[in-house]
Design an enzyme around this catalytic site. Sequence first.
Site, PDB file in Angstrom:
ATOM      1  N   SER A 126      -2.774  -1.986  -3.864  1.00  6.57           N
ATOM      2  CA  SER A 126      -1.712  -1.761  -4.839  1.00  6.57           C
ATOM      3  C   SER A 126      -0.968  -3.052  -5.129  1.00  6.57           C
ATOM      4  O   SER A 126      -0.856  -3.927  -4.252  1.00  6.57           O
ATOM      5  CB  SER A 126      -0.726  -0.720  -4.287  1.00  6.57           C
ATOM      6  OG  SER A 126       0.469  -0.696  -5.038  1.00  6.57           O
ATOM      7  N   GLU A 128       1.979  -3.253  -5.119  1.00  2.00           N
ATOM      8  CA  GLU A 128       3.133  -3.241  -4.226  1.00  2.00           C
ATOM      9  C   GLU A 128       2.951  -4.185  -3.039  1.00  2.00           C
ATOM     10  O   GLU A 128       3.927  -4.517  -2.366  1.00  2.00           O
ATOM     11  CB  GLU A 128       3.381  -1.822  -3.715  1.00  2.00           C
ATOM     12  CG  GLU A 128       3.971  -0.889  -4.747  1.00  2.00           C
ATOM     13  CD  GLU A 128       5.484  -1.037  -4.890  1.00  2.00           C
ATOM     14  OE1 GLU A 128       6.147  -1.391  -3.904  1.00  2.00           O
ATOM     15  OE2 GLU A 128       5.985  -0.786  -5.999  1.00  2.00           O
ATOM     16  N   TYR A 150       5.575   1.577   1.669  1.00  2.80           N
ATOM     17  CA  TYR A 150       4.294   1.797   0.988  1.00  2.80           C
ATOM     18  C   TYR A 150       3.549   0.478   0.814  1.00  2.80           C
ATOM     19  O   TYR A 150       2.351   0.378   1.110  1.00  2.80           O
ATOM     20  CB  TYR A 150       4.559   2.450  -0.371  1.00  2.80           C
ATOM     21  CG  TYR A 150       3.325   2.663  -1.221  1.00  2.80           C
ATOM     22  CD1 TYR A 150       2.532   3.794  -1.056  1.00  2.80           C
ATOM     23  CD2 TYR A 150       2.962   1.748  -2.205  1.00  2.80           C
ATOM     24  CE1 TYR A 150       1.409   4.008  -1.839  1.00  2.80           C
ATOM     25  CE2 TYR A 150       1.847   1.952  -2.994  1.00  2.80           C
ATOM     26  CZ  TYR A 150       1.077   3.078  -2.813  1.00  2.80           C
ATOM     27  OH  TYR A 150      -0.041   3.277  -3.590  1.00  2.80           O
TER      28      TYR A 150
END
Length: 328
Positions: A126, A128, A150
């Site tokens: 991701s 992220e 996350y």
Amino acid sequence: MSAVRTALVTGVGGQDGSLLARLLLEEGYEVAGVVRREPAAYAEALAPLEGRVRLVQANLLDRASLVAALRETRPAEVYNLAAPSFVPRSWDEPILTAEFAAVGATSMLEAIREVDPAIRFYQASSSEIFGEPRETPQTEATAPSPLTPYGVAKAYAHFISASYRRRYGMFTSCGILYNHESPLRPVDFLPRKVSRAAAAISLGLEHELVLGDLSARRDWGYAGDYVRAMWLMLQHDEPGDYVVATGVSHSVEELVACAFETVGLDWRDHVRSDPSFFRGRAELHDLVGDATKARQTLGWRPDVDFAGLVALLVRADLERLQEERASS
């Protein structure tokens, strides 16, 4: 005639999992999906694929169940998409997030290594993992600097996949995917929240949409395009990591304006920004991906642009709401 390939997909009941399953079926695969609960719990999410995807019960935190699932289905490819996906909620459930996103990926890699190390493995990474990035746009060489639970868990899974590639020679590829949406997204996610509100307001069902920071920006793409990139990664001769993104960021205000324009309304008459909804320090900035490697190496190209994505979401919500109104 060559034998039909089987693919095993974790997270098959989610947006990416169901879209990937459809793509794999179109490509002639037999598709098996890992589910933790009884198959009936996924009936609504997988209704369009009913009878076409074989559901296998297993738990990412139970390696023995993964070994059994692999031996039962004998896949040539495994796509690991299972993980909590609503990033803000990872602050409320940091342990659960770490277990499924980080430990779960390791558990699957170990199960593959035991059953058949030749299985090709895709790990859903991701954007992220970049957190507050040190450079913009980000590439595969950008140093991870995650901020959310996350993002940290996804960074671990990203690194452990590369470790198994190096240590054991396994075919592991990671897709560093930026925000990608479809009508299958829950309304918790901003683009669906906006598209549903625009549709509802145009039908007279609602009157106002309250949002946070309208200047916040994201690199938004269409999930159907992004799952195709996942598949292409496992068709390539060599494993590797790939950024999958549009390379263009858009503000929440642009998203809102586009959504309301689709239904012939001026967003300024219906949308209010409330500072209490601002994410503050939790807001990530400058996350824009450079997908040059995916374009050049895999031949990947997104088919749906930003305006097309927003129109797709709004029209799907219009159809949903009209059907609900007709049946009530």
